[in-house]
Scaffold this motif. Structure first.
Motif, short mmCIF file in Angstrom:
data_model
loop_
_atom_site.label_atom_id
_atom_site.label_comp_id
_atom_site.label_asym_id
_atom_site.label_seq_id
_atom_site.Cartn_x
_atom_site.Cartn_y
_atom_site.Cartn_z
N ARG A 290 0.93 -1.09 -0.06
CA ARG A 290 -0.03 -0.13 -0.05
C ARG A 290 0.92 1.12 0.03
NH1 ARG A 290 -2.11 -3.37 4.03
NH2 ARG A 290 -4.23 -4.21 3.27
N SER B 270 1.96 -5.08 -11.77
CA SER B 270 0.87 -4.13 -11.99
C SER B 270 0.54 -3.03 -10.77
CB SER B 270 -0.44 -4.63 -12.29
OG SER B 270 -1.01 -5.60 -11.15
N ARG B 271 -0.40 -1.93 -10.97
CA ARG B 271 -0.71 -1.17 -9.98
C ARG B 271 -2.01 -1.65 -9.01
NH1 ARG B 271 0.72 4.08 -9.27
NH2 ARG B 271 1.74 4.04 -11.71
N GLY B 272 -2.04 -1.89 -7.89
CA GLY B 272 -2.84 -2.19 -7.31
C GLY B 272 -4.12 -1.02 -7.08
N PRO B 273 -5.15 -1.67 -6.73
CA PRO B 273 -6.34 -0.59 -6.39
C PRO B 273 -6.06 0.52 -5.25
CG PRO B 273 -6.82 -2.55 -5.22
CD PRO B 273 -5.76 -2.73 -5.86
N ASP B 274 -4.98 0.22 -4.38
CA ASP B 274 -4.64 1.39 -3.48
C ASP B 274 -3.55 2.33 -3.89
OD1 ASP B 274 -6.50 0.65 -1.77
OD2 ASP B 274 -5.19 -0.74 -0.67
N GLY B 275 -2.98 2.02 -5.27
CA GLY B 275 -2.22 2.64 -5.80
C GLY B 275 -0.68 2.02 -5.77
#
Length: 412
Positions: free
Chosen positions: A356, A396-401
């Motif tokens: 995160r 990849s980029r996670g949902p939290d950035g």
């Protein structure tokens, strides 16, 4: 390839057969029509010879084809027929052939003491095409048999080519999987045999190169023994016990790293080993959790309770997990949480490490250029571990950035 060769031969054979059989079929029909017309002309001539004699009725009865004789006085003998324009034209003394409903009529004019006698012989469509359908059926059957024979021969020929090629593909996959003893059996056409010999030569060359690499690594290890020993002696000679212990621990870690490099190089040409990914990941997460607790990081762990075999050694998987978790601790601020998920896949297992943090740079995907002062070798270690098992690595980029790194491992 077998299917394409069969289709190619079928198409080529069909074109050749069409070019030969169609003219032959038309020729057969023309010959049948000419034969029927010749018979009708002969029959009309035989009846015309008896014109004006008492043998005319008998001559009409002897003809197998429908015959009508138009006499000068208006009477007719034989099969009933109307006086068409062609009949009236023949009554002027000309022999003609004309189309008639259902066939053709052959008209022959003969002179008698009473006047012009016109003999009409009718040739039906069935008579004109007698034997044509049977001949055409025989030609079609012959053409179909030739096409099937060509396809069968093409399939046999293609099989002689594709079987050695399939063998080459299997050998190449075995080589890619680490079986350096795999060799292709030369066979098939000369070109395919040449490829098989080249592949065998390549396999031998790969083995030679790996042997040379292992020898080089072993030689390097021996060269490092002396400076490592000197460092250990220097560390033991320090007056401060704590400093001596600290440097001694560093020397021990360096020696273990050198030994790991040697062991990995020697194992590179051996058969593929496996390990329990669940046990390795669970143990490494427990190790890093101590540091995470000190930095106030929340760690989410999802690891199966049962064994999950993958096609990598435990030592390589430990290095992979440590590299991924080390990246998280090195490139995210203290307090940033992370998650480690390990799950089964139909073809192995998937290890996902997500953080995160503030995000990641695309350069993370390039070896030696990760930004932020890092060497970028952590992801490269993970990538090589995944690819050695037949898997892959994705970032990849996670949902939290934050960054999400997925390592797909092949089944063990």
């Amino acid at each position: 390839m077998r299917r394409w060769l069969a289709l190619l031969v079928a198409a080529t054979t069909s074109v050749v057969l069409i070019a030969l059989l169609v003219p032959m079929a038309l020729l057969i029909r023309a010959v049948a029509e000419n034969g029927a017309m010749s018979r009708a002309t002969g029959a009309a001539a035989s009846v015309g010879v008896a014109a004006g004699t008492d043998d005319l009725p008998l001559a009409v009865e002897r003809v197998e084809l429908p015959v009508t004789v138009f006499l000068p006085d208006g009477r007719t003998l034989g099969a009933p027929a109307a006086r068409s324009d062609a009949v009236r034209l023949a009554a002027t003394g000309r022999s003609v052939t004309a189309e008639a409903p259902g066939g053709r009529e052959v008209l022959a004019a003969a002179q008698s003491p009473q006047g012009t006698v016109v003999t009409r012989v009718f040739v039906s469509e069935d008579e004109l095409t007698r034997g044509v359908r049977e001949a055409w059926g025989a030609l079609a059957g012959l053409g179909l048999a030739l096409v099937v024979l060509g396809i069968v021969l093409a399939d046999r020929l293609a099989l002689a080519v594709t079987r050695p090629v399939d063998g080459l593909a299997r050998v190449s996959h075995r080589l890619a999987g680490g079986d350096l003893e795999a060799r292709a059996e030369p066979g098939g056409p000369p070109e395919v045999r040449s490829v098989a010999l080249a592949l065998n030569h390549l396999a031998g060359r790969i083995g030679d190169l790996l042997t040379a690499e292992r020898e080089s690594v072993a030689d390097l290890s021996h060269r490092l023994r002396t400076p490592l020993t000197a460092l250990r002696l220097d560390a033991e000679s320090l007056r401060d016990p704590e400093e001596a212990a600290r440097l001694g621990a560093r020397v021990d870690a360096l020696e273990r790293a050198v030994n790991a490099v040697i062991t990995g190089a020697r194992r590179r040409s051996a058969g593929r080993e496996t390990c329990d990914a669940a046990a390795v990941v669970r143990e490494r997460v427990r190790f890093w959790s101590v540091l995470a607790e000190d930095q106030g990081r929340e760690v989410e762990v999802s690891v199966p309770g049962t064994a999950l075999p993958v096609a990598v050694t435990a030592q390589d998987l430990v290095a992979c997990v440590d590299a991924l978790l080390g990246n998280v601790f090195a490139h995210t601020p203290e307090g940033a949480g992370l998650s480690v998920r390990l799950g089964p896949r139909p073809d192995g297992a998937a290890l996902v490490v997500a953080d995160r943090g503030p995000g990641f740079e695309p350069a993370l995907l390039r070896r030696g250029d990760s930004g932020g002062g890092s060497t970028g070798l952590g992801l490269d270690i993970a990538r090589r571990t995944a690819e050695s098992s037949g898997g892959s690595l994705g970032v990849s980029r996670g949902p939290d950035g934050g960054a999400v790194v997925e390592v797909v491992l092949g089944a063990g």
